[in-house]
Design a protein around this motif. Structure first.
Motif, PDB file in Angstrom:
ATOM      1  N   PHE A  40      -6.195  -1.520   1.872  1.00  0.00           N
ATOM      2  CA  PHE A  40      -6.077  -1.976   3.252  1.00  0.00           C
ATOM      3  C   PHE A  40      -6.153  -0.750   4.168  1.00  0.00           C
ATOM      4  N   PRO A  41      -6.786  -0.885   5.341  1.00  0.00           N
ATOM      5  CA  PRO A  41      -6.736   0.219   6.304  1.00  0.00           C
ATOM      6  C   PRO A  41      -5.319   0.342   6.880  1.00  0.00           C
ATOM      7  N   ASP A  42      -5.001   1.510   7.332  1.00  0.00           N
ATOM      8  CA  ASP A  42      -3.677   1.769   7.903  1.00  0.00           C
ATOM      9  C   ASP A  42      -3.751   1.599   9.420  1.00  0.00           C
ATOM     10  N   ASP A  43      -3.981   0.360   9.868  1.00  0.00           N
ATOM     11  CA  ASP A  43      -4.163   0.123  11.298  1.00  0.00           C
ATOM     12  C   ASP A  43      -3.327  -1.030  11.844  1.00  0.00           C
ATOM     13  N   GLN A  44      -2.289  -1.445  11.111  1.00  0.00           N
ATOM     14  CA  GLN A  44      -1.441  -2.546  11.546  1.00  0.00           C
ATOM     15  C   GLN A  44      -0.003  -2.056  11.748  1.00  0.00           C
ATOM     16  N   MET A  45       0.753  -2.817  12.525  1.00  0.00           N
ATOM     17  CA  MET A  45       2.167  -2.496  12.756  1.00  0.00           C
ATOM     18  C   MET A  45       3.001  -3.079  11.609  1.00  0.00           C
ATOM     19  N   THR A  46       2.923  -2.437  10.482  1.00  0.00           N
ATOM     20  CA  THR A  46       3.654  -2.880   9.301  1.00  0.00           C
ATOM     21  C   THR A  46       5.137  -2.556   9.442  1.00  0.00           C
ATOM     22  N   SER A  47       5.942  -3.216   8.617  1.00  0.00           N
ATOM     23  CA  SER A  47       7.364  -2.897   8.614  1.00  0.00           C
ATOM     24  C   SER A  47       7.980  -3.307   7.283  1.00  0.00           C
ATOM     25  N   PHE A  48       9.098  -2.704   6.975  1.00  0.00           N
ATOM     26  CA  PHE A  48       9.880  -3.025   5.787  1.00  0.00           C
ATOM     27  C   PHE A  48      11.136  -3.755   6.216  1.00  0.00           C
ATOM     28  N   PHE A  49      11.603  -4.640   5.355  1.00  0.00           N
ATOM     29  CA  PHE A  49      12.919  -5.229   5.500  1.00  0.00           C
ATOM     30  C   PHE A  49      13.677  -4.952   4.214  1.00  0.00           C
ATOM     31  N   ILE A  50      14.868  -4.411   4.340  1.00  0.00           N
ATOM     32  CA  ILE A  50      15.755  -4.253   3.201  1.00  0.00           C
ATOM     33  C   ILE A  50      16.390  -5.623   2.967  1.00  0.00           C
ATOM     34  N   CYS A  51      16.361  -6.099   1.731  1.00  0.00           N
ATOM     35  CA  CYS A  51      16.845  -7.450   1.427  1.00  0.00           C
ATOM     36  C   CYS A  51      18.017  -7.396   0.448  1.00  0.00           C
ATOM     37  N   ASN A  52      18.825  -8.433   0.496  1.00  0.00           N
ATOM     38  CA  ASN A  52      19.899  -8.543  -0.488  1.00  0.00           C
ATOM     39  C   ASN A  52      19.342  -9.218  -1.746  1.00  0.00           C
ATOM     40  N   ASP A  53      20.201  -9.533  -2.699  1.00  0.00           N
ATOM     41  CA  ASP A  53      19.747 -10.122  -3.963  1.00  0.00           C
ATOM     42  C   ASP A  53      19.149 -11.514  -3.801  1.00  0.00           C
ATOM     43  N   GLY A  92      23.140  -0.180  -4.720  1.00  0.00           N
ATOM     44  CA  GLY A  92      22.255  -0.808  -5.692  1.00  0.00           C
ATOM     45  C   GLY A  92      21.165  -1.682  -5.097  1.00  0.00           C
ATOM     46  N   ILE A  93      20.714  -1.381  -3.884  1.00  0.00           N
ATOM     47  CA  ILE A  93      19.663  -2.172  -3.246  1.00  0.00           C
ATOM     48  C   ILE A  93      18.369  -1.992  -4.027  1.00  0.00           C
ATOM     49  N   THR A  94      17.776  -3.096  -4.406  1.00  0.00           N
ATOM     50  CA  THR A  94      16.543  -3.027  -5.176  1.00  0.00           C
ATOM     51  C   THR A  94      15.435  -3.889  -4.595  1.00  0.00           C
ATOM     52  N   ARG A  95      15.678  -4.657  -3.545  1.00  0.00           N
ATOM     53  CA  ARG A  95      14.683  -5.592  -3.025  1.00  0.00           C
ATOM     54  C   ARG A  95      14.327  -5.280  -1.575  1.00  0.00           C
ATOM     55  N   MET A  96      13.022  -5.389  -1.312  1.00  0.00           N
ATOM     56  CA  MET A  96      12.513  -5.166   0.036  1.00  0.00           C
ATOM     57  C   MET A  96      11.327  -6.089   0.270  1.00  0.00           C
ATOM     58  N   GLU A  97      11.012  -6.309   1.531  1.00  0.00           N
ATOM     59  CA  GLU A  97       9.778  -6.969   1.931  1.00  0.00           C
ATOM     60  C   GLU A  97       8.974  -5.966   2.730  1.00  0.00           C
ATOM     61  N   TYR A  98       7.662  -6.006   2.547  1.00  0.00           N
ATOM     62  CA  TYR A  98       6.754  -5.165   3.311  1.00  0.00           C
ATOM     63  C   TYR A  98       5.801  -6.091   4.056  1.00  0.00           C
ATOM     64  N   ILE A  99       5.965  -6.172   5.377  1.00  0.00           N
ATOM     65  CA  ILE A  99       5.127  -7.033   6.210  1.00  0.00           C
ATOM     66  C   ILE A  99       3.797  -6.323   6.426  1.00  0.00           C
ATOM     67  N   PHE A 100       2.726  -6.883   5.838  1.00  0.00           N
ATOM     68  CA  PHE A 100       1.407  -6.259   5.965  1.00  0.00           C
ATOM     69  C   PHE A 100       0.526  -6.988   6.971  1.00  0.00           C
ATOM     70  N   ASP A 101       0.886  -8.212   7.339  1.00  0.00           N
ATOM     71  CA  ASP A 101       0.163  -8.973   8.358  1.00  0.00           C
ATOM     72  C   ASP A 101       1.185  -9.362   9.424  1.00  0.00           C
ATOM     73  N   PRO A 102       1.337  -8.531  10.452  1.00  0.00           N
ATOM     74  CA  PRO A 102       2.396  -8.774  11.436  1.00  0.00           C
ATOM     75  C   PRO A 102       2.195 -10.033  12.271  1.00  0.00           C
ATOM     76  N   PHE A 103       0.974 -10.546  12.367  1.00  0.00           N
ATOM     77  CA  PHE A 103       0.717 -11.726  13.190  1.00  0.00           C
ATOM     78  C   PHE A 103       1.213 -12.997  12.511  1.00  0.00           C
ATOM     79  N   CYS A 104       1.136 -13.044  11.196  1.00  0.00           N
ATOM     80  CA  CYS A 104       1.526 -14.247  10.449  1.00  0.00           C
ATOM     81  C   CYS A 104       2.738 -14.004   9.553  1.00  0.00           C
TER      82      CYS A 104
END
Length: 178
Positions: A40-53, A92-104
């Motif tokens: 993927f090109p690096d041209d979007q406003m991506t973001s991470f979310f730290i998630c619980n279990d 012990g955080i082990t889960r995250m989400e990476y938003i790669f399509d910020p519009f949807c």
């Protein structure tokens, strides 16, 4: 120490990327490794979310701080400023989400599989399956917003659905002065 992070996507069965990345790397380094692994090109406003279990979102780590200066009382975490170890070693955080399509709000699910000895640049150690498209088509995005329905503008505003006989001019004043 390095983290072995597994990247999956609910949209595509059989898709998986395993990335080995140094604990001293920051979230921007991880973002770049993920984007590289799926071409993927690096041209979007991506973001991470730290998630619980239960995959409930907690802290957000954004690509850039987009808040106005008046919102200075808000703590905005940016990828370049936050080392992975700040969150991944925390409780012990082990889960995250990476938003790669910020519009949807389309996302990859990330999970720390293990911690490995060593250090070095981020490395894609396993690549399985085809990645989803980075951005959903506008029709798909509209369908997601409308709950599966599509917006057919051509049929909604077609000329054959309008008749001059239906226009009631009573109450309209036509003026030459604008």
């Amino acid at each position: 120490m390095q983290y072995l992070i597994r990247v999956k996507c609910d949209e595509v069965e059989g898709f998986r990327r395993d990335i080995l990345i140094d604990e001293d790397a920051n979230f921007l380094d991880l973002s770049k490794a993920i984007l590289k692994s799926v071409n993927f090109p690096d041209d979007q406003m991506t973001s991470f979310f730290i998630c619980n279990d239960s995959w409930e979102r907690r802290e957000q780590i954004t690509r850039e701080d987009c808040h106005e200066a008046s919102a200075a009382d808000m703590d905005v975490l940016t990828m370049a400023d936050v080392p992975l170890a700040e969150f991944l070693d925390d409780e012990g955080i082990t889960r995250m989400e990476y938003i790669f399509d910020p519009f949807c709000e389309r996302a990859f699910n990330l999970r720390v599989i293990s911690e490995e000895p060593g250090f070095g640049e981020a490395e894609i150690v396993k690549s399985v399956g085809e990645a989803p498209k980075q951005l959903a088509d506008m029709d798909e995005a509209t369908a997601a917003i409308l709950g599966g329905a599509t917006l057919d503008i051509d049929s909604e505003f077609a000329d054959d659905l309008f008749s001059d006989d239906e226009l009631d001019l009573d109450g309209f004043e036509i003026s030459e002065n604008f």
